[in-house]
Design a protein around this motif. Structure first.
Motif, PDB file in Angstrom:
ATOM      1  N   LEU A   1       0.820  -1.218   0.000  1.00  0.00           N
ATOM      2  CA  LEU A   1       0.000   0.000   0.000  1.00  0.00           C
ATOM      3  C   LEU A   1       0.853   1.267   0.000  1.00  0.00           C
ATOM      4  CD1 LEU A   1      -3.005  -0.887   2.351  1.00  0.00           C
ATOM      5  CD2 LEU A   1      -2.930  -0.853  -0.130  1.00  0.00           C
ATOM      6  N   PRO A   2       1.915   1.369   0.835  1.00  0.00           N
ATOM      7  CA  PRO A   2       2.740   2.582   0.765  1.00  0.00           C
ATOM      8  C   PRO A   2       3.359   2.802  -0.610  1.00  0.00           C
ATOM      9  CG  PRO A   2       3.180   1.396   2.792  1.00  0.00           C
ATOM     10  CD  PRO A   2       2.320   0.496   1.954  1.00  0.00           C
TER      11      PRO A   2
ATOM     12  N   TYR B   1      10.870  14.340  -5.261  1.00  0.00           N
ATOM     13  CA  TYR B   1      11.178  13.342  -4.245  1.00  0.00           C
ATOM     14  C   TYR B   1      10.081  13.195  -3.190  1.00  0.00           C
ATOM     15  CZ  TYR B   1      15.928  12.960  -6.043  1.00  0.00           C
ATOM     16  OH  TYR B   1      17.014  12.724  -6.836  1.00  0.00           O
ATOM     17  N   MET B   2       9.082  14.066  -3.242  1.00  0.00           N
ATOM     18  CA  MET B   2       8.040  14.015  -2.228  1.00  0.00           C
ATOM     19  C   MET B   2       7.299  12.668  -2.193  1.00  0.00           C
ATOM     20  SD  MET B   2       7.151  16.079   0.186  1.00  0.00           S
ATOM     21  CE  MET B   2       7.582  17.710  -0.400  1.00  0.00           C
ATOM     22  N   PRO B   3       6.925  12.057  -3.331  1.00  0.00           N
ATOM     23  CA  PRO B   3       6.267  10.746  -3.275  1.00  0.00           C
ATOM     24  C   PRO B   3       7.130   9.680  -2.610  1.00  0.00           C
ATOM     25  CG  PRO B   3       5.957  11.741  -5.428  1.00  0.00           C
ATOM     26  CD  PRO B   3       6.956  12.591  -4.713  1.00  0.00           C
ATOM     27  N   VAL B   4       8.439   9.738  -2.829  1.00  0.00           N
ATOM     28  CA  VAL B   4       9.340   8.759  -2.203  1.00  0.00           C
ATOM     29  C   VAL B   4       9.340   8.948  -0.687  1.00  0.00           C
ATOM     30  CG1 VAL B   4      11.713   7.927  -2.075  1.00  0.00           C
ATOM     31  CG2 VAL B   4      10.775   8.707  -4.266  1.00  0.00           C
ATOM     32  N   VAL B   5       9.396  10.219  -0.264  1.00  0.00           N
ATOM     33  CA  VAL B   5       9.406  10.519   1.167  1.00  0.00           C
ATOM     34  C   VAL B   5       8.126  10.014   1.821  1.00  0.00           C
ATOM     35  CG1 VAL B   5       9.412  12.370   2.884  1.00  0.00           C
ATOM     36  CG2 VAL B   5      10.929  12.508   0.895  1.00  0.00           C
ATOM     37  N   PHE B   6       6.993  10.295   1.187  1.00  0.00           N
ATOM     38  CA  PHE B   6       5.714   9.863   1.756  1.00  0.00           C
ATOM     39  C   PHE B   6       5.594   8.344   1.776  1.00  0.00           C
ATOM     40  CE2 PHE B   6       4.255  14.195   1.560  1.00  0.00           C
ATOM     41  CZ  PHE B   6       3.256  14.254   2.510  1.00  0.00           C
ATOM     42  N   SER B   7       6.078   7.683   0.731  1.00  0.00           N
ATOM     43  CA  SER B   7       6.001   6.215   0.693  1.00  0.00           C
ATOM     44  C   SER B   7       6.778   5.607   1.854  1.00  0.00           C
ATOM     45  CB  SER B   7       6.558   5.688  -0.633  1.00  0.00           C
ATOM     46  OG  SER B   7       5.714   6.038  -1.705  1.00  0.00           O
ATOM     47  N   ILE B   8       7.978   6.111   2.096  1.00  0.00           N
ATOM     48  CA  ILE B   8       8.782   5.612   3.220  1.00  0.00           C
ATOM     49  C   ILE B   8       8.095   5.928   4.538  1.00  0.00           C
ATOM     50  CG2 ILE B   8      10.989   5.843   4.414  1.00  0.00           C
ATOM     51  CD1 ILE B   8      12.273   6.427   1.686  1.00  0.00           C
TER      52      ILE B   8
END
Length: 543
Positions: free
Chosen positions: A466-467, A496-503
């Motif tokens: 899901l993340p 890079y915001m989507p990567v940060v939120f996924s983590i």
């Protein structure tokens, strides 16, 4: 206003961090709570006389009844309870319909005594002639059986005691099928020639849990309600500073934790004194009723209700109008409570909490569509004004005052609100926060299954699916939105915001990530519809 989207995403990240911290706190709290897999004491509990609240000076002689102290067991369809015959305290309670951990056959231990820590429900009679006020110690009751099992709709468990003057005390616990609330009834028969005075007290005792780190629980403690204060927390730290002492008509006292609560509800038509005390790291919150005078050759009845179970808002509200507030949704409770009702309705129709979350997401996004449309329309218009904005920059150079005036005049002529993309999103944030607390506080979602690998919507996604999907949906949303940011550094931050939120979302409860993922997918569909309509009107949305 080039940086408004960056500002919003940073704000969203900050809110997410706060929510994540809250969820981590709750997880740390639940780990600090009693565990049924811990060795539980099988001997009678240590009910110290110092735990008993102060009353008017007692004059109770040494008891006549001689009984051997023991622990009796009570079993219903939802509870497994142990009662100490000394004082008649509930010293252990297991919730048979709630597993200790997901997939476990071990019932959840709510009350108990383990590793030097206690969590007990105490009650008794103090006053001038109350047996619990005797200098000889608390009374040891007699029972006809050592074990009781519910076989019908109701089970009565009587404990009897006779003092040296011949006053008879019968303390009866009344259990009902399917119920977590237990009625506690005192029958006092004064067969002597002199009046006696007793005073009922009910209290909860629990070992204080200190914070060990920054991610330890933010709150694990007592709460109470009075006629003027429907719901107030009173922490262990507050107990250490000062003892609570409040008089009220009715009221309640409780101990709250993640998903579960225990509470005493005294009679609501009498004045009660709500009090706290702490000693040897043992915190107590309780309620004392009014002194009751029982004339010679007469009797009296005193009673209270004790709840020990999940945070079921309907069951709690049925016991006291304000007791459901112990399901703490924070300051957005007025939004969270209707959302929970709606979520339950959808679950009743769909039969799956994951599908219910998807359903409530669709309903919320549909209701908020006008705000979403205003948000995306404003962002598209801002994108269309970028060439004119660049011309103004070239015309006025470093004269920021004239540039600002010209920019505002351009907004006025074009009928564009520069904050139009911010306000709709900000207005949606309270609903998201309210849903977060619904997912966090609602017992119904504890260990709730969705399907496939998602076996517990209250826990993180074990495989991070899901993340990752959420990050992909956020990346796609960015690509579809009109870009108003020209600064290279800000553009890199957005990338890079989507990567940060996924983590970041890896540690979130999967039910909440499911809500955000579905919300993003619906937003993408709504965005495509809105932009297609704008492009038909000749408004350039994307390059």
């Amino acid at each position: 206003m080039e940086s408004q989207r960056t500002f919003l995403l940073i704000g969203l990240l900050l809110v997410s961090f706060l929510l994540f911290s809250e969820w981590q706190d709750e997880q740390a709290q639940s780990k600090a709570e009693p565990s049924a897999v811990t060795q539980v004491a099988t001997s009678p509990s240590n009910t110290d006389q110092a735990d008993i609240p102060a009353s008017s000076e007692a004059d109770v002689p040494v008891a006549q009844t001689q009984a051997v102290r023991s622990v009796i067991t009570v079993s219903t369809d939802v509870l497994a309870v142990k009662i100490d015959t000394k004082g008649g305290d509930i010293v252990e309670a297991k919730l048979l319909q709630h597993a200790e951990t997901h997939g476990s056959d071990i019932p959840y231990l709510l009350l108990g005594e383990f590793d030097g820590k206690q969590y007990l429900a105490q009650s008794g009679l103090i006053g001038l002639n109350g047996p619990d006020a005797s200098s000889a110690g608390r009374p040891v009751y007699q029972t006809e059986q050592s074990a009781y099992t519910l076989s019908g709709d109701e089970l009565r468990v009587p404990l009897s005691y006779v003092d040296s003057k011949g006053v008879q005390f019968t303390k009866t616990f009344v259990f009902k099928a399917g119920k977590y609330d237990v009625s506690m009834e005192y029958d006092v028969v004064n067969a002597t020639d002199n009046p006696v005075q007793v005073q009922l007290y009910t209290q909860i005792k629990r070992s204080a849990q200190d914070k060990d780190s920054m991610v330890d629980q933010t709150y694990l403690g007592t709460a109470y309600g009075t006629q003027d204060e429907p719901y107030e927390k009173y922490s262990f730290d507050e107990m250490r500073e000062a003892n609570l002492n409040k008089n009220t008509l009715g009221g309640y006292v409780s101990f709250i934790q993640h998903y579960f609560v225990s509470a005493w509800v005294p009679k609501q038509d009498i004045n009660n004194t709500i009090y706290t005390s702490i000693r040897n790291n043992q915190g107590i919150i309780g309620a004392k009723g009014e002194p009751v005078n029982i004339q010679a050759n007469s009797e009296a009845k005193l009673s209270a209700i004790y709840y020990m179970g999940p945070k079921d808002t309907d069951a709690l509200e049925a016991l006291h109008d304000d007791l459901d507030l112990t399901v703490d949704y924070g300051w957005l409770w007025f939004i969270s409570q209707p959302l929970l009702v709606l979520l339950k309705m959808l679950y009743g129709i769909l039969g799956n909490w994951g599908l219910a979350i998807i359903g409530i997401t669709i309903l919320v996004k549909t209701l908020l569509y006008p705000l979403t449309k205003a948000q995306y329309t404003s962002m598209a218009k801002m994108r269309a004004l970028q060439p004119k904005m660049q011309q103004l920059k070239e015309r006025y150079g470093d004269d920021r005052q004239k540039f600002g005036q010209a920019m505002m005049e351009m907004y006025r002529k074009e009928k564009v609100n520069p904050m139009g993309g911010c306000f709709p999103l900000l207005l949606q944030m309270p609903i998201f926060l309210a849903l977060f607390y619904v997912f966090l506080e609602s017992t119904e979602l504890r260990h709730a299954e969705f399907g496939l690998w998602l076996t517990d919507l209250s826990a993180m996604d074990p495989y991070y699916v899901l993340p990752i999907l959420f990050g992909a949906s956020m990346f796609l949303t960015q690509k579809l939105q009109p870009m108003t940011i020209t600064d290279p550094m800000q553009q890199k931050m957005m990338t890079y915001m989507p990567v940060v939120f996924s983590i970041f979302f890896i540690w979130f409860p999967s039910g909440l990530v499911l809500y955000w993922l579905v919300s993003n997918l619906i937003s993408i569909a709504q965005m495509l519809i809105i932009y297609r309509g704008m492009e038909k009107k000749g408004i350039k949305v994307r390059d």
